[in-house]
Scaffold this active site. Structure first.
Site, PDB file in Angstrom:
ATOM      1  N   ASP A 151       5.555 -12.395  12.839  1.00  8.06           N
ATOM      2  CA  ASP A 151       5.866 -11.966  11.509  1.00  8.06           C
ATOM      3  C   ASP A 151       5.636 -13.216  10.571  1.00  8.06           C
ATOM      4  OD1 ASP A 151       6.555 -11.356   8.608  1.00  8.06           O
ATOM      5  OD2 ASP A 151       6.576  -9.213   9.300  1.00  8.06           O
ATOM      6  N   THR A 209      -0.562   7.768  -0.722  1.00  8.12           N
ATOM      7  CA  THR A 209      -1.929   7.591  -1.442  1.00  8.12           C
ATOM      8  C   THR A 209      -3.103   6.624  -0.657  1.00  8.12           C
ATOM      9  OG1 THR A 209      -1.387   5.841  -2.655  1.00  8.12           O
ATOM     10  CG2 THR A 209      -1.123   8.271  -3.433  1.00  8.12           C
ATOM     11  N   ASP A 250       8.712 -13.445   8.081  1.00  6.00           N
ATOM     12  CA  ASP A 250       9.921 -13.476   8.863  1.00  6.00           C
ATOM     13  C   ASP A 250      10.282 -14.601   9.360  1.00  6.00           C
ATOM     14  OD1 ASP A 250      11.029 -10.816   8.053  1.00  6.00           O
ATOM     15  OD2 ASP A 250      10.135  -9.928   9.872  1.00  6.00           O
ATOM     16  N   ARG A 276       0.791  -1.098   0.111  1.00  8.50           N
ATOM     17  CA  ARG A 276      -0.015  -0.030   0.049  1.00  8.50           C
ATOM     18  C   ARG A 276       1.032   1.176   0.027  1.00  8.50           C
ATOM     19  NH1 ARG A 276      -5.739   0.566   1.271  1.00  8.50           N
ATOM     20  NH2 ARG A 276      -6.094  -1.574   0.800  1.00  8.50           N
TER      21      ARG A 276
HETATM   22  N1  URA Z   1       1.086 -10.245   9.082  1.00  7.78           N
HETATM   23  C1  URA Z   1       2.027 -11.135   9.883  1.00  7.78           C
HETATM   24  O1  URA Z   1       2.946 -11.612   9.449  1.00  7.78           O
HETATM   25  N2  URA Z   1       1.844 -11.324  11.187  1.00  7.78           N
HETATM   26  C2  URA Z   1       0.598 -10.694  11.750  1.00  7.78           C
HETATM   27  O2  URA Z   1       0.314 -10.743  12.866  1.00  7.78           O
HETATM   28  C3  URA Z   1      -0.057  -9.838  10.817  1.00  7.78           C
HETATM   29  C4  URA Z   1       0.246  -9.674   9.596  1.00  7.78           C
END
Ligand code: URA
Length: 209
Positions: A200, A108, A203, A104
């Site tokens: 994440d 904008t 990651d 995103r």
């Molecule tokens: N993206 C992720 O990898 N973990 C989250 O908790 C939210 C979005």
């Protein structure tokens, strides 16, 4: 109206617990996500149409069933969606795989597609959009709009973990899209991470930080 399916099979729940655990390392995390994706594929393909055929067993001739050849397309959203593709392909090896990468624009707030490559016949395929984390729902929403703009007619969304906020957005914007989750979590924290979530996903899959 699109339905929400929580695929809470005991094996999925068990593996998801280890996926959530912050002490689970990259190798094991990746393997578990692969396994859960395969188990979810088993549930998601439950309604695939069958065709009758005739075969000979060593004992006699008999009628039996084979898949009717429904065309499926897997559409992982880059990058975390990639972690679930191989598991799904183990059960649906003939599926085609398209990729969508978007972010995103912070100014904008409009979605910017930085990569998109799709099977040429997406309008004839049942598409399964794959993103492990349905948090705010922004990426999945943008990806589904993008696929519809290009002619997609049948779309399902598959995620490991969903937050109610993301689920609501997809239900509102895409009432025709069924959502499949391994778990529906409590909500989002101030950084839009799913709670309790798993951190994440990208990651943890790729060992980046
Ligand atoms: N993206 C992720 O990898 N973990 C989250 O908790 C939210 C979005």
């Amino acid at each position: 109206m699109g339905n929400v399916h929580v695929l809470d099979h005991p094996l999925i729940q068990h593996k998801l617990t280890h996926i959530r655990d912050k002490n689970t390392g990259t190798k094991e995390f990746r393997e578990l996500v692969d396994e859960v994706a395969m188990l979810m594929a088993f549930e998601i393909t439950r309604n695939l149409p069958l065709a009758e055929t005739k075969i000979e067993t060593p004992v006699m001739e008999t009628k039996a069933h084979v898949l009717a050849g429904k065309k499926i397309g897997l559409i992982p959203i880059l990058r975390a969606g990639l972690g679930m593709v191989d598991g799904m392909l183990k059960l649906i090896p003939a599926a085609r795989v398209g990729h969508v990468g978007l972010y995103r624009d912070p100014e904008t707030l409009q979605p910017v597609e930085y990569y998109i490559k799709l099977p040429s016949d997406i309008s004839e395929r049942e598409l399964i959009v794959i993103d492990p984390m349905l948090a705010t729902g922004g990426s999945a929403n943008d990806a589904i709009h993008s696929l519809k703009k290009r002619g997609a007619k049948q779309i399902r969304l598959m995620c490991l973990v969903g937050a109610p906020e993301g689920v609501e957005l997809i239900k509102k914007e895409h009432p025709d899209v069924d959502i499949y989750l391994a778990a529906l979590d409590d909500g989002l924290d101030e950084h839009a991470y799913i709670t309790p979530g798993l951190g994440d996903a990208g990651d943890r899959l790729f060992g980046t930080k």
